[in-house]
Design a protein around this motif. Structure first.
Motif, short mmCIF file in Angstrom:
data_model
loop_
_atom_site.label_atom_id
_atom_site.label_comp_id
_atom_site.label_asym_id
_atom_site.label_seq_id
_atom_site.Cartn_x
_atom_site.Cartn_y
_atom_site.Cartn_z
N GLN A 74 -56.10 69.18 -35.88
CA GLN A 74 -55.51 67.97 -35.29
C GLN A 74 -56.48 67.26 -34.35
OE1 GLN A 74 -50.73 68.81 -35.43
NE2 GLN A 74 -51.85 69.64 -33.70
N ILE A 86 -50.76 65.94 -29.34
CA ILE A 86 -49.91 66.49 -30.40
C ILE A 86 -49.85 68.01 -30.30
CG2 ILE A 86 -49.64 66.75 -32.90
CD1 ILE A 86 -50.92 63.98 -33.20
N GLU A 197 -44.08 78.17 -39.31
CA GLU A 197 -45.03 77.25 -38.67
C GLU A 197 -45.98 77.97 -37.72
OE1 GLU A 197 -41.09 76.89 -36.36
OE2 GLU A 197 -41.80 77.33 -38.39
N TYR A 337 -37.87 68.37 -39.32
CA TYR A 337 -38.83 67.28 -39.43
C TYR A 337 -40.27 67.78 -39.26
CZ TYR A 337 -35.03 63.92 -39.45
OH TYR A 337 -33.91 63.20 -39.81
N LEU A 338 -40.47 68.82 -38.46
CA LEU A 338 -41.82 69.36 -38.31
C LEU A 338 -42.31 69.98 -39.62
CD1 LEU A 338 -44.27 70.32 -36.58
CD2 LEU A 338 -42.97 72.41 -36.11
N TYR A 342 -43.70 66.37 -40.97
CA TYR A 342 -45.03 66.30 -40.35
C TYR A 342 -46.07 67.13 -41.09
CZ TYR A 342 -48.84 66.71 -37.04
OH TYR A 342 -50.08 66.68 -36.47
N ILE A 345 -47.34 65.40 -44.13
CA ILE A 345 -48.20 64.29 -43.71
C ILE A 345 -49.57 64.83 -43.30
CG2 ILE A 345 -48.55 62.53 -41.92
CD1 ILE A 345 -45.50 62.10 -41.96
N LEU A 346 -49.58 65.93 -42.55
CA LEU A 346 -50.83 66.55 -42.13
C LEU A 346 -51.62 67.03 -43.34
CD1 LEU A 346 -52.43 67.35 -39.56
CD2 LEU A 346 -51.31 69.59 -39.69
#
Length: 362
Positions: A74, A86, A197, A337-338, A342, A345-346
């Motif tokens: 990131q 972030i 995660e 959503y993570l 996300y 998207i990452l």
């Protein structure tokens, strides 16, 4: 770079994933899923498990490409300041999860065992134990996950006792509820499956991490099968009306088992479940402190002390069922959503920036 002596063997990822996913949520996840999906909730569990297998594949695709953790990835993609911000948000997410797990489990202890015992006393005892384990490093954290798995796995056998009084006819026909309700219940089951995660943070601590994906996938499969077994037994044992009024359905089913030498088996269950909850908490707090250490260069031991103080203060002020329920709902939505927004998207961004990263590393 993580030194070799601090790394763990790839097969231990199985126990870390199970420890991260199987926490306090397993004690009462059925009621929430039943409220939306009805007796088709077992289908929701299967769908959620499949999505998490896909999420693990995406996470490994990102990490295997860059050969480092998400903290560094990131920073590279978003820059030092935005990437660092972030990272701190994710650190707060892990801290929030640990608060949710501990406050929920303290409520279980107070309801089932010690109703007059203060929350801060239990919180202080747990926080002291957690500090001792986390300060030992990631290998000690992994050892606790390994130990917790083998101590608590025999408890599954006690869930076979309710089968004598179960009726599985209400589960038929399959798909009684609209498909939208079954799929919509996935977001409500997130708190029972979240934890994968953490791979984003402890990936560099694995020996030959590229080969450890199979262990992570088997860990998530074990969790899915476990939840599927529990929810089917629950639906056979409770009627829909009974389950709506039962907050801790799994614990209630343990009361069915009777032994001449144990009067209240649920007391034993809650006590042994400490070995499930503590590994979950130490993983989240270790990850949170690791991110803050890498982002701010503070000592990880000092960071963990500050985080535990925040956890302890939160426990004092969050002690009602409504507040704890709100915490769990918030974790459900944020983790959804993570993991499913996300991280994909990452994944896309990591592919776009990879050529630049390779040129930078040369």
């Amino acid at each position: 770079m993580v030194k070799e002596r601090y790394k763990i063997d790839g097969f231990l990822v199985f126990y870390i994933i199970v420890a991260a996913q199987v926490g306090v949520g397993v004690l009462g996840f059925q009621r929430v899923i039943m409220s939306k999906a009805g007796y088709d909730g077992w289908i929701t569990i299967i769908l959620t498990g499949i999505l998490f297998h896909l999420a693990i594949y995406i996470i490994y695709s990102i990490l295997n490409r860059y050969k480092t953790d998400v903290i560094e990835i990131q920073r590279f993609i978003f820059g030092k300041w935005i990437g660092g911000f972030i990272n701190l948000i994710i650190a707060f997410y892990f801290l929030y999860n640990s608060v949710t797990v501990l406050t929920t489990f303290i409520e279980v202890i107070q309801v089932w065992m010690f109703p007059t015992l203060s929350s801060w006393v239990l919180g202080f005892l747990f926080c002291s134990l957690i500090y001792y384990i986390v300060s030992g490093g990631f290998r000690v954290v992994t050892g606790m996950c390994f130990l917790g798995f083998f101590i608590t796995i025999p408890l599954i056998l006690f869930l076979l006792f309710p089968l004598e009084y179960s009726d599985f006819v209400p589960l038929l026909p399959i798909i009684q509820k609209p498909i939208g309700s079954i799929v919509g219940a996935i977001s409500d089951s997130m708190i029972s499956f979240m934890g994968i995660e953490l791979l984003l943070i402890f990936y560099p601590f694995i020996k030959n991490p590229e080969k450890s994906q199979k262990s992570a996938q088997f860990g998530s499969l074990f969790t899915t099968v476990l939840y599927l077994l529990i929810i089917i037994i629950t639906f056979g044992f409770f009627s829909e009306d009974q389950l709506e009024r039962t907050i801790w359905a799994t614990l209630s089913m343990f009361k069915v088992a009777e032994f001449s030498f144990i009067e209240r088996l649920e007391y034993v269950t809650v006590t042994v479940w400490v070995f499930v909850v503590v590994p979950t908490m130490i993983l989240y707090l270790w990850a949170s402190s690791r991110i803050i250490k890498r982002t701010t260069n503070f000592s990880q031991r000092k960071v963990i002390i500050c985080l535990l103080l925040i956890v302890l203060i939160s426990i004092v002020f969050i002690n009602s069922r409504i507040e704890i329920n709100y915490l769990n709902q918030a974790v459900n939505y944020v983790s959804f959503y993570l993991i499913f927004a996300y991280i994909p998207i990452l994944f896309i961004l990591s592919k776009l920036f990879y050529r630049k990263y390779r040129r930078t590393m040369k």
